[in-house]
Design a protein around this motif. Structure first.
Motif, PDB file in Angstrom:
ATOM      1  N   ARG A 201       0.829  -1.203   0.000  1.00 35.29           N
ATOM      2  CA  ARG A 201       0.000   0.000   0.000  1.00 35.29           C
ATOM      3  C   ARG A 201       0.866   1.257   0.000  1.00 35.29           C
ATOM      4  NH1 ARG A 201      -5.203   0.301   1.436  1.00 35.29           N
ATOM      5  NH2 ARG A 201      -5.077  -1.764   2.387  1.00 35.29           N
ATOM      6  N   GLU A 202       1.909   1.264   0.841  1.00 34.54           N
ATOM      7  CA  GLU A 202       2.798   2.429   0.907  1.00 34.54           C
ATOM      8  C   GLU A 202       3.549   2.618  -0.401  1.00 34.54           C
ATOM      9  OE1 GLU A 202       3.780   2.157   5.729  1.00 34.54           O
ATOM     10  OE2 GLU A 202       5.133   1.273   4.247  1.00 34.54           O
ATOM     11  N   GLN A 205       1.273   4.150  -2.950  1.00 34.67           N
ATOM     12  CA  GLN A 205       1.052   5.571  -2.671  1.00 34.67           C
ATOM     13  C   GLN A 205       2.251   6.412  -3.107  1.00 34.67           C
ATOM     14  OE1 GLN A 205       0.239   5.460   1.541  1.00 34.67           O
ATOM     15  NE2 GLN A 205      -1.960   5.122   1.259  1.00 34.67           N
ATOM     16  N   GLN A 206       3.470   5.920  -2.865  1.00 35.23           N
ATOM     17  CA  GLN A 206       4.674   6.639  -3.272  1.00 35.23           C
ATOM     18  C   GLN A 206       4.758   6.768  -4.786  1.00 35.23           C
ATOM     19  OE1 GLN A 206       8.413   5.483  -1.691  1.00 35.23           O
ATOM     20  NE2 GLN A 206       7.792   5.641   0.443  1.00 35.23           N
ATOM     21  N   GLU A 208       2.274   6.687  -6.917  1.00 41.39           N
ATOM     22  CA  GLU A 208       1.241   7.601  -7.404  1.00 41.39           C
ATOM     23  C   GLU A 208       1.641   9.051  -7.175  1.00 41.39           C
ATOM     24  OE1 GLU A 208      -2.082   6.066  -5.258  1.00 41.39           O
ATOM     25  OE2 GLU A 208      -2.678   4.693  -6.886  1.00 41.39           O
ATOM     26  N   LYS A 209       2.304   9.334  -6.039  1.00 37.62           N
ATOM     27  CA  LYS A 209       2.783  10.696  -5.782  1.00 37.62           C
ATOM     28  C   LYS A 209       3.870  11.093  -6.773  1.00 37.62           C
ATOM     29  CE  LYS A 209       1.754  10.858  -0.833  1.00 37.62           C
ATOM     30  NZ  LYS A 209       2.331  10.877   0.545  1.00 37.62           N
TER      31      LYS A 209
END
Length: 357
Positions: A201-202, A205-206, A208-209
């Motif tokens: 998940r992390e 998220q990274q 996508e950022k």
């Protein structure tokens, strides 16, 4: 004939009625059904000879077959699949069974460990079905050390994830058409920097950022080039991705800065396109859960024992599917009774997990 619509298109009401009664009788007794038995069990008056003619047509379609030397007929795997998908009438769990299922969880309702709830779910389903209860526990967000993709078939791959604690987990998922082994290898290499020391998940998220930052830079550069008259943006109606069209004179100018900007824009387009594919790949890996009814050889794990598997999902307090509960039993399971029972058990498990959120 390969799918339900094909079967439905060639079976008239009488043939469907005979097939339905044959399957229901087989599921009740586990024994092949003869034409005389069927003619007596039908709602309409048909001679055994007429029933035999219909049964011959059903056998030609591959929906029923004669086990060994038996005079009767039993549904094939394709026949059971057709019955389950197109003809099975599944009702709600009756009040008595609903109460019995709920009461079975009272002893673990206040336990802190989710594992206690899942163990109870397995026991409940085993008792209901006279088969084996099956539970796939929630996936913990393990901190990863390494991830690698392995191609299994043309449109099927496996993600091999190694946790920092040495735990190894495999997840199988579908891949986009045309994805090659070399592209999977590139994805593995690229993901290594994001995954190491993080959960899936992390890592997602990274990524996508990072993609958002590149998109922002791309928007700024392309707007500058368009405003300067060096390029135009074109968007195909069938494609959500815009295309940068460099005008002829922009290719001839000697302005070093403009050339560098154009090169950077082209690079960003390429990177965003490839990164999006990798993000999609990682998302598929993270969400590689599914709920299905497997019959016979549809399930490679239980195909040799002629078993069926019925699975239903349960969710966490965010309504995200985190696992499944189900039943493993013979292919002649009482699907009409067990399917809603499995679904209701999954509902109870979800409610108990929600309370812990």
């Amino acid at each position: 004939m390969t799918n339900n619509q094909d079967f439905l298109s060639v079976l008239n009401a009488r043939s469907q009625g005979i097939f339905r009664r044959l399957v229901e009788r087989y599921l009740e007794t586990g024994e092949p059904v003869g034409s005389r038995q069927l003619s007596q069990a039908l709602d309409i008056s048909l001679s055994p000879a007429s029933v035999r003619n219909v049964m011959a047509d059903l056998e030609d379609l591959g929906l029923i077959a004669a086990p060994h030397t038996s005079a009767g007929r039993a549904p094939t795997q394709s026949g059971l699949r057709f019955f389950v998908d197109a003809m099975l009438e599944v009702g709600a769990v009756n009040e008595e069974e609903r109460r019995a299922i709920t009461q079975n969880f009272e002893g673990v309702a206040h336990h802190e460990k989710v594992e206690d709830v899942l163990t109870q779910a397995s026991q409940v389903l085993s008792g209901l079905s006279r088969g084996a209860g099956l539970v796939m526990a929630p996936k913990a967000d393990v901190v990863l050390k390494h991830i690698e993709f392995v191609q299994l078939e043309k449109n099927l791959a496996m993600a091999v994830m190694v946790g920092e604690d040495g735990h190894v987990e495999n997840r199988v998922f579908s891949t986009p058409p045309g994805l090659t082994m070399s592209e999977l290898a590139q994805a593995s290499n690229y993901l290594s920097s994001f995954v190491a020391g993080h959960t899936l998940r992390e890592a997602l998220q990274q990524m996508e950022k990072a993609q958002q930052r590149q998109q922002s830079e791309l928007d700024h550069l392309t707007n500058s080039l368009v405003e300067a008259g060096l390029a135009t943006l074109s968007k195909d109606n069938n494609d959500a991705s815009p295309t940068l069209i460099v005008r002829g004179r922009a290719n001839l100018i000697n302005d070093t800065m403009a050339n560098e900007e154009l090169d950077r824009v082209r690079q960003l387009f390429d990177e965003l396109e490839s990164k999006k594919a990798i993000i999609d790949l990682l998302s598929d890996t993270r969400d590689a859960d599914g709920v299905r009814i497997f019959i016979g050889s549809e399930n490679k794990l239980f195909s040799l024992s002629g078993s069926s598997v019925i699975l239903s999902p349960f969710t966490d307090h965010n309504d995200k599917v985190v696992g499944v509960v189900g039943v493993i039993g013979p292919t002649r399971l009482n699907y009409a009774r067990i399917v809603p029972a499995v679904d209701y058990t999954a509902h109870v498990v979800s409610k108990l997990i929600h309370k812990r959120g």
